[in-house]
Design an enzyme around this catalytic site. Structure first.
Site, PDB file in Angstrom:
ATOM      1  N   CYS A 135      23.761  43.207 -28.423  1.00  0.00           N
ATOM      2  CA  CYS A 135      24.156  42.453 -27.432  1.00  0.00           C
ATOM      3  C   CYS A 135      24.661  41.055 -27.736  1.00  0.00           C
ATOM      4  O   CYS A 135      23.730  40.280 -28.073  1.00  0.00           O
ATOM      5  CB  CYS A 135      22.809  42.360 -26.456  1.00  0.00           C
ATOM      6  SG  CYS A 135      23.100  41.479 -24.768  1.00  0.00           S
TER       7      CYS A 135
ATOM      8  N   LYS B 279       3.903  -5.296   3.592  1.00  0.00           N
ATOM      9  CA  LYS B 279       3.564  -6.098   4.775  1.00  0.00           C
ATOM     10  C   LYS B 279       3.101  -7.453   4.462  1.00  0.00           C
ATOM     11  O   LYS B 279       2.511  -7.919   3.736  1.00  0.00           O
ATOM     12  CB  LYS B 279       2.280  -5.591   5.513  1.00  0.00           C
ATOM     13  CG  LYS B 279       2.195  -4.105   5.858  1.00  0.00           C
ATOM     14  CD  LYS B 279       1.075  -3.377   6.496  1.00  0.00           C
ATOM     15  CE  LYS B 279       1.360  -1.956   6.823  1.00  0.00           C
ATOM     16  NZ  LYS B 279       0.182  -1.318   7.064  1.00  0.00           N
TER      17      LYS B 279
ATOM     18  N   LYS C 291       2.875   4.529   1.135  1.00  0.00           N
ATOM     19  CA  LYS C 291       3.059   5.043   2.592  1.00  0.00           C
ATOM     20  C   LYS C 291       2.702   6.723   2.411  1.00  0.00           C
ATOM     21  O   LYS C 291       3.234   7.241   1.700  1.00  0.00           O
ATOM     22  CB  LYS C 291       4.536   5.093   2.638  1.00  0.00           C
ATOM     23  CG  LYS C 291       4.880   5.566   4.069  1.00  0.00           C
ATOM     24  CD  LYS C 291       6.473   5.079   4.431  1.00  0.00           C
ATOM     25  CE  LYS C 291       6.766   5.441   5.716  1.00  0.00           C
ATOM     26  NZ  LYS C 291       6.469   6.837   6.163  1.00  0.00           N
TER      27      LYS C 291
ATOM     28  N   GLU D  75       0.852  -1.196   0.026  1.00  0.00           N
ATOM     29  CA  GLU D  75      -0.004   0.050   0.191  1.00  0.00           C
ATOM     30  C   GLU D  75       0.894   1.239   0.085  1.00  0.00           C
ATOM     31  O   GLU D  75       2.110   1.167   0.446  1.00  0.00           O
ATOM     32  CB  GLU D  75      -0.875  -0.135   1.256  1.00  0.00           C
ATOM     33  CG  GLU D  75      -0.153  -0.143   2.425  1.00  0.00           C
ATOM     34  CD  GLU D  75      -1.141  -0.551   3.807  1.00  0.00           C
ATOM     35  OE1 GLU D  75      -2.080  -1.439   3.254  1.00  0.00           O
ATOM     36  OE2 GLU D  75      -0.640  -0.569   4.776  1.00  0.00           O
TER      37      GLU D  75
HETATM   38  S1  IVH Z   1       2.002   0.463   9.267  1.00  0.00           S
HETATM   39  C1  IVH Z   1       4.060  -1.432  12.764  1.00  0.00           C
HETATM   40  N1  IVH Z   1       1.169   1.385   6.570  1.00  0.00           N
HETATM   41  O1  IVH Z   1       4.713   5.717   8.415  1.00  0.00           O
HETATM   42  C2  IVH Z   1       3.675  -0.591  11.423  1.00  0.00           C
HETATM   43  N2  IVH Z   1       2.293   2.943   8.157  1.00  0.00           N
HETATM   44  O2  IVH Z   1       7.505   4.669   9.835  1.00  0.00           O
HETATM   45  C3  IVH Z   1       2.751   0.609  11.691  1.00  0.00           C
HETATM   46  N3  IVH Z   1       2.502   5.365   7.584  1.00  0.00           N
HETATM   47  O3  IVH Z   1       3.983   5.997  12.150  1.00  0.00           O
HETATM   48  C4  IVH Z   1       2.753   1.285  10.529  1.00  0.00           C
HETATM   49  N4  IVH Z   1       1.343   4.972   5.746  1.00  0.00           N
HETATM   50  O4  IVH Z   1       2.241   6.806  10.283  1.00  0.00           O
HETATM   51  C5  IVH Z   1       1.857   1.878   7.754  1.00  0.00           C
HETATM   52  N5  IVH Z   1       0.512   2.206   4.949  1.00  0.00           N
HETATM   53  C6  IVH Z   1       1.214   2.572   5.860  1.00  0.00           C
HETATM   54  C7  IVH Z   1       1.296   3.783   6.364  1.00  0.00           C
HETATM   55  C8  IVH Z   1       2.154   3.917   7.568  1.00  0.00           C
HETATM   56  C9  IVH Z   1       1.875   5.757   6.200  1.00  0.00           C
HETATM   57  C10 IVH Z   1       3.394   6.055   8.338  1.00  0.00           C
HETATM   58  C11 IVH Z   1       2.798   5.947  10.112  1.00  0.00           C
HETATM   59  C12 IVH Z   1       3.948   5.415  10.809  1.00  0.00           C
HETATM   60  C13 IVH Z   1       5.219   5.519  10.065  1.00  0.00           C
HETATM   61  C14 IVH Z   1       5.897   4.461  10.122  1.00  0.00           C
END
Ligand code: IVH
Length: 680
Positions: free
Chosen positions: A440, A298, A123, A121
């Site tokens: 110029c 994941k 980030k 997914e």
């Molecule tokens: S999973 C245990 N999925 O990235 C793992 N985090 O560095 C929990 N984030 O604090 C996070 N998109 O704010 C996960 N699809 C996504 C995400 C995501 C953004 C952010 C989240 C977290 C940080 C981790």
């Protein structure tokens, strides 16, 4: 003692309130999550007013999950601390493919299996939150904080329209803790910053800061004014319903409860699947409505996740694969001024080299004097440099806190840095210009470079460096001198072997056979681009007729307006220009004459565009240039003759008019696609 009698609640009122709440929330979902409203704003407002009136009449029926409670509560003096039931961890990062392969290898070894199924997914680039629903009702929203303790931002969360205050459906879990990201859509961010500017308030650096800042407002009424969005990316705890067995099932469950989840999620096999998802999302990134700073992988199976467990503060079963940063800090070493072909003076920031958006940037244009002053960029400043996608890098802003003690406000030079002629800036023009004309050297260089360019006379091998030498050593003074160059003269120049000299002489010779439209374009007349040159050639058929035409005659050409007509008339009235044309023809430059040229061949030729609203990937000016370069016309107003209206954020009346006239409306991606197709 007598007490005031409470009005009994008629059962139909109770039902009506329930109905209105559900209907309003469902319309909120259609609007904020699905982006497809099914009723008008007026109808929505009417329902909302009805609900407010009933709740005022029967205050005992008011509950915190009512959509009327999304407007914000009394301001707080501080947030309460919240202990997370399960810590909010972070993710390990990968910046290249090798690290992704290592991750997959460790996972396979840990699970002792050959191929792993991954949920993948985006980030999202925002702020992490936890949402707790008890018996289907939102009871708490908290920030991540240090991962163990966060802040209670429940009131603020209630104002986010896409977050359900009540879960949807008959069978909702008894207890659910959702984790996800509060963020701001790109278009909402642009609109918000525009509003901030109009009100003279501080601008936000980027969408992430705007989202995080809005989430942590002590006054939730402020948060309610901010366009926040939310995507869930997991559940920390679920009780009292059939439990999902994989991450993708969890996401499906959340989706069913009408908690917003990112539509761009997927399930893939093995490391190949991971890397191809990464590439897919890198390509899609610009066009997506939200910001992301990478993708997350994941392990999909929740039992497998449990087997792998955690290291320190991050799970072993997940990995963030980051995109190259789109923004970086660097220093402005100096601001120099470049002189272009038409004498335009362009300030350029010379930067300490910085790697951003996948390339090393050493200088960026600051466009014009007003732009430098608007951003107040000074030599010595630390600036944020931005390069998103394949868009030209730009200085996004100055980090004022890092400004050294003695800096100077940029001033446009009064005389041309190349020829010392006077610099003028006409009223209504953003550009300052050198008045030196063909005296110029910078303008002559620009003129020769343009003359030789591929779409003009197409002289292969005559590049910028060589042109510079020719002019600096006074081998040539104008384009007409090019046709007198010989192998002997050329091979005397730096880095010019006899073979390349001969090739160049051949290329110059070859360029003599051209077309009228190329020749007109090559002259470098102000406001006469390739498309206009073609129109002129087609209309007049020969150069004499064009040169003899007055401004009225010129305006007979479709799409030639008063500005272009004037440029042409001024150009042809100059003796030295006429002389240059005479010499070029005497040197043997020819084209098939007499008959109007064949129909134009540029990809967007004949198409008229109107731009409205703010574009996010390019300025309107850039969009105009791109469209014109592909042969299209950009007009200021919508009429029956308009082929496309390009609508950015907050389009104006032009969009309404376009819809009325049934004209095709494109968004920014649409026009880029059209242009992209035109490049092939
Ligand atoms: S999973 C245990 N999925 O990235 C793992 N985090 O560095 C929990 N984030 O604090 C996070 N998109 O704010 C996960 N699809 C996504 C995400 C995501 C953004 C952010 C989240 C977290 C940080 C981790």
């Amino acid at each position: 003692m007598l007490t005031a009698m409470k009005k009994p609640v008629p059962p139909e009122v109770f039902k009506k309130i329930q109905y209105l709440r559900q209907a309003i929330e469902s319309h909120n979902y259609n609007y904020y999550v699905l982006d497809t409203p099914v009723i008008s704003d007026a109808e929505f407002d009417a329902m909302f007013r009805d609900l407010l009136a009933l709740e005022r009449e029967y205050p005992e029926l008011l509950t915190p999950d009512s959509p009327t409670q999304r407007v914000g509560a009394p301001a707080l003096s501080a947030f309460e601390a919240v202990q997370h039931r399960i810590p909010m961890l972070s993710l390990s990062n990968a910046f290249d493919e090798h690290a992704v392969m290592e991750f997959d290898r460790r996972v396979r070894e840990g699970l002792e299996i050959g191929t792993v199924t991954y949920a993948v997914e985006p980030k999202l680039d925002g702020a992490a939150i936890s949402l707790i629903y008890k018996d289907g009702v939102l009871i708490q929203g908290a920030t991540r904080g240090d991962g163990t303790r966060g802040e209670d931002v429940t009131e603020n969360i209630r104002t986010v329209r896409s977050i359900p205050l009540k879960l949807y459906g008959e069978s909702v879990p008894d207890f659910l803790e959702v984790r996800g990201e509060i963020h701001m859509l790109k278009a909402d961010f642009i609109r918000l910053n525009r509003k901030q500017r109009e009100r003279g308030e501080k601008l936000f650096m980027n969408a992430r800061n705007a989202a995080a800042g809005s989430l942590r407002q002590l006054d939730s009424k402020m948060t309610a004014q901010r366009p926040l969005s939310f995507f869930a990316y997991g559940a920390a705890e679920i009780k009292g319903c059939p439990l999902p067995e994989s991450h993708s099932e969890t996401m499906r469950l959340l989706d069913r409860l009408k908690i917003p989840v990112c539509p761009e999620r997927d399930v893939v096999e093995g490391v190949k699947g991971l890397l191809s998802y990464y590439r897919r999302m890198s390509a899609a990134r610009e066009a997506l409505p939200y910001d992301m700073d990478g993708v997350v992988y994941k392990v999909n199976d929740l039992r497998q996740q449990a087997v792998l467990g955690f290291v320190a503060r991050a799970p072993r079963f997940a990995l963030a694969h980051k995109f190259p940063a789109e923004e970086a800090l660097t220093e402005v070493e100096e601001i120099t001024v470049q002189v272009g072909r038409t004498g335009t003076l362009t300030p350029v920031a010379r930067l300490k080299p910085v790697f951003v958006g996948g390339v090393t940037v050493t200088n960026t244009t600051l466009h014009n004097e007003d732009e430098v002053h608007r951003k107040d960029v000074r030599a010595g400043d630390t600036v944020r440099v931005r390069r998103a996608g394949d868009v030209i890098p730009e200085v996004a802003g100055v980090v004022i806190e890092k400004r050294p003690a003695e800096t100077q406000v940029f001033e446009m030079p009064q005389t041309c840095p190349v020829c010392r002629s006077q610099v003028v800036r006409l009223e209504n023009e953003s550009a300052a210009r050198c008045t030196g004309g063909l005296y110029c050297p910078a303008q002559v260089k620009g003129a020769v470079f343009h003359f030789a360019s591929r779409r003009a006379m197409d002289i292969e091998g005559l590049g910028e460096k060589l042109i510079s030498q020719l002019i600096d050593r006074q081998v040539i003074e104008s384009v007409a001198d090019l046709y007198r160059l010989t192998v002997e003269v050329l091979s005397g120049l730096e880095r010019m072997a006899e073979k390349s000299a001969q090739n160049l002489v051949n290329a110059i010779e070859k360029s003599k056979k051209t077309t009228l439209s190329r020749f007109i374009y090559a002259l470098g007349i102000r406001n006469v681009g390739e498309a206009t040159a073609k129109d002129l050639a087609q209309h007049f058929g020969n150069l004499e007729a064009l040169m003899a035409s007055d401004q009225d005659g010129l305006q007979m050409v479709p799409e030639v307006g008063p500005i272009v007509a004037k440029s042409l008339a001024v150009f042809f009235s100059e003796t030295h220009n006429r002389e240059m044309i005479r010499r070029l023809r005497a040197a043997g430059v020819t084209w098939p004459e007499g008959e109007p040229e064949k129909a134009q061949t540029l990809p967007l030729t004949g198409l008229t565009f109107v731009l409205t609203g703010t574009l996010s990937r390019m300025t309107r000016e850039q969009a105009k240039e791109k469209i014109s370069a592909a042969g299209g016309k950009v007009s200021g107003s919508v009429s029956k003759k308009t082929d496309y209206v390009v609508a950015g954020v907050d389009p104006g009346r032009k969009l309404e008019k376009a819809k009325k006239l049934g004209i095709t409306v494109l968004d920014e991606m649409g026009v880029l696609k059209l242009l992209d197709g035109s490049r092939e």
